[in-house]
Design a protein around this motif. Structure first.
Motif, PDB file in Angstrom:
ATOM      1  N   ALA A   1      39.516  82.560  18.944  1.00  0.00           N
ATOM      2  CA  ALA A   1      38.499  81.840  19.716  1.00  0.00           C
ATOM      3  C   ALA A   1      39.126  80.681  20.481  1.00  0.00           C
ATOM      4  CB  ALA A   1      37.396  81.343  18.791  1.00  0.00           C
ATOM      5  N   ILE A   2      40.045  79.967  19.854  1.00  0.00           N
ATOM      6  CA  ILE A   2      40.730  78.860  20.529  1.00  0.00           C
ATOM      7  C   ILE A   2      41.558  79.383  21.689  1.00  0.00           C
ATOM      8  CG2 ILE A   2      42.528  77.112  20.241  1.00  0.00           C
ATOM      9  CD1 ILE A   2      41.437  76.624  17.418  1.00  0.00           C
ATOM     10  N   LEU A   3      42.240  80.496  21.488  1.00  0.00           N
ATOM     11  CA  LEU A   3      43.027  81.099  22.561  1.00  0.00           C
ATOM     12  C   LEU A   3      42.141  81.489  23.741  1.00  0.00           C
ATOM     13  CD1 LEU A   3      45.753  82.165  23.568  1.00  0.00           C
ATOM     14  CD2 LEU A   3      45.172  84.333  22.472  1.00  0.00           C
TER      15      LEU A   3
ATOM     16  N   MET B   1      48.695  87.362  10.237  1.00  0.00           N
ATOM     17  CA  MET B   1      47.488  87.906  10.798  1.00  0.00           C
ATOM     18  C   MET B   1      46.756  86.824  11.592  1.00  0.00           C
ATOM     19  SD  MET B   1      46.266  90.809  10.703  1.00  0.00           S
ATOM     20  CE  MET B   1      44.948  91.885  10.692  1.00  0.00           C
ATOM     21  N   VAL B   2      46.202  87.174  12.727  1.00  0.00           N
ATOM     22  CA  VAL B   2      45.478  86.238  13.582  1.00  0.00           C
ATOM     23  C   VAL B   2      44.054  86.103  13.075  1.00  0.00           C
ATOM     24  CG1 VAL B   2      44.661  85.810  15.920  1.00  0.00           C
ATOM     25  CG2 VAL B   2      46.882  86.893  15.554  1.00  0.00           C
TER      26      VAL B   2
END
Length: 88
Positions: A8-10, A1-2
């Motif tokens: 947020a970093i992506l 799961m993300v």
């Protein structure tokens, strides 16, 4: 799961690369103009009309490109500007 942090970093990385792309697209014409103008000045120096490359000359050539380089050369030839400083 993300997780939220990973998401947020992506988003930040994607925003950074989009911003960097915009900066490169903005600066690229000035780099091309500078290179073309410096080639014109180099060609002129090969024919015996040498102009010292100063920050002001680079600015004029970066904005004006080849016409800017021709302007610098004309001003140098007619003794108006961009003259070499006398050696002390």
């Amino acid at each position: 799961m993300v997780t939220t942090i990973e998401l947020a970093i992506l988003v930040l990385v994607v925003a950074f690369f989009l911003g960097a792309r915009r900066v490169v697209d903005t600066v690229k014409p000035f780099i091309v103009n500078t290179v073309v103008g410096l080639l014109v000045l180099l060609l002129a120096a090969w024919f015996g009309v040498g102009v010292a490359v100063t920050p002001l000359v680079l600015l004029v050539v970066a904005i004006g490109g080849a016409p800017g380089a021709l302007l610098v050369l004309l001003l140098h030839v007619f003794g108006v500007a961009f003259l070499a400083a006398p050696l002390a």
